[in-house]
Motif scaffolding. Structure first.
Motif, PDB file in Angstrom:
ATOM      1  N   THR A  53      -0.439  21.941 -23.268  1.00  0.00           N
ATOM      2  CA  THR A  53      -0.277  21.041 -22.134  1.00  0.00           C
ATOM      3  C   THR A  53      -0.702  19.634 -22.557  1.00  0.00           C
ATOM      4  N   ARG A  55      -2.772  17.613 -21.357  1.00  0.00           N
ATOM      5  CA  ARG A  55      -4.203  17.359 -21.215  1.00  0.00           C
ATOM      6  C   ARG A  55      -5.032  17.999 -22.319  1.00  0.00           C
ATOM      7  N   GLU A  56      -4.424  18.847 -23.126  1.00  0.00           N
ATOM      8  CA  GLU A  56      -5.173  19.577 -24.140  1.00  0.00           C
ATOM      9  C   GLU A  56      -5.107  18.932 -25.520  1.00  0.00           C
ATOM     10  N   ARG A  84       2.687   7.575 -22.377  1.00  0.00           N
ATOM     11  CA  ARG A  84       1.569   7.800 -21.475  1.00  0.00           C
ATOM     12  C   ARG A  84       1.145   6.482 -20.828  1.00  0.00           C
ATOM     13  N   ASP A  88      -4.253   6.990 -19.142  1.00  0.00           N
ATOM     14  CA  ASP A  88      -4.217   8.272 -19.848  1.00  0.00           C
ATOM     15  C   ASP A  88      -4.581   8.086 -21.318  1.00  0.00           C
ATOM     16  N   ILE A  92      -7.835   9.802 -23.370  1.00  0.00           N
ATOM     17  CA  ILE A  92      -7.670  10.614 -24.573  1.00  0.00           C
ATOM     18  C   ILE A  92      -8.549  10.091 -25.707  1.00  0.00           C
ATOM     19  N   GLU A 146       3.966  16.102 -14.768  1.00  0.00           N
ATOM     20  CA  GLU A 146       3.044  15.014 -15.115  1.00  0.00           C
ATOM     21  C   GLU A 146       3.540  13.724 -14.474  1.00  0.00           C
TER      22      GLU A 146
END
Length: 271
Positions: A53, A55-56, A84, A88, A92, A146
């Motif tokens: 995903t 987010r990972e 992104r 975001d 990260i 997303e």
């Protein structure tokens, strides 16, 4: 003139690494001194390995150190160029902040210590359109939605069987709204819909008019279809373009994996 890096002599400082068969990292001799260079880097699939995903994804500590070093050595002329959002990107790479182009060129930040996004080229997606597109995620378990503000992404890495149904559903919505100024961006296990009128290339064109990027020779590394617009404009700046995972049209060289990119950047910093 474009070259296959596999046909060019490697600089002694740059080893082939773990590139895919037939590929090798770009010779360091192609890259100007970092004081004359603008380093432009895509994020997902280029710097970072894909995850189940969005987010990972994970930033290896060595990469964070390399990025800080390149930002310093280039006098601040390092920028992330991503689909992104800026928010975001910052989450990260936290706690680090870097100059960045976000939302496929919809927003840009020149200074890492500035909260102000400049050169915003587009309003967010229409709320009603976004609602209709978001409903596509209900087609199958595993489709991940997303919301990027300027775009909406439907990830099907966990539901590869749903790819055809997703694109058919998007096509039906577009047919129902023929005047809607939107674009569909096919990516790696993702279908992204954004407002028309801006691209990663338009973001880079704007970026290169500002200090400390202005007047420098850029090199850009990207992996996806959305990066091809940036590949195309690199010759306008006597710049260099490198793809990842495949030999994209018109590039000066290519890397096998994000690991190869990270190794190359670290070795370039220590050149």
């Amino acid at each position: 003139m474009k070259h296959d890096v596999a046909e060019m002599p490697l600089d002694d400082d740059i080893a082939p690494g773990s590139a895919a068969p037939g590929s090798s990292p770009a010779p360091a001799s192609l890259i100007p001194p970092l004081t004359e260079t603008a380093v432009l880097l895509d994020v997902d699939g280029t710097l970072l390995d894909f995850a189940p995903t969005p987010r990972e994804v994970w930033v290896p500590p060595d990469l964070a150190e390399t990025m800080r070093g390149l930002h310093k050595r280039t006098g601040g002329a390092l920028a992330l160029v991503s689909g992104r959002s800026l928010n975001d990107i910052d989450l990260i790479f936290a706690p680090d902040l870097f100059p960045a182009i976000g939302g496929h060129g919809a927003e840009m930040r020149l200074q890492p210590d500035s909260d102000e996004a400049v050169a915003a080229h587009s309003p967010p997606l229409d709320k009603e359109l976004k609602r209709r597109l978001a409903a596509i995620a209900k087609l199958s378990p595993g489709i991940l939605l997303e919301d990027k503000g300027y775009s909406l992404a439907l990830h099907y890495r966990l539901a590869p069987h749903a790819e055809k149904a997703i694109y058919e559903a998007v096509s039906l919505i577009r047919a129902d709204l023929p005047d809607a100024p939107i674009e569909v961006l096919p990516g790696k296990s993702v279908c992204e819909i954004k407002m028309a009128g801006f691209t990663k290339a338009s973001g880079v064109l704007e970026l290169m008019t500002h200090e400390p990027f202005k007047g420098r020779r850029p090199f850009f590394i990207g992996d996806d279809v959305t990066d091809e617009s940036v590949f195309e404009i690199m010759p306008d700046y006597h710049g260099l373009a490198f793809s990842v995972g495949r030999r994209a049209a018109g590039v000066d060289g290519y890397f096998g994996t994000p690991t190869d990119v990270r190794e190359f950047l670290a070795q370039l910093l220590n050149r």
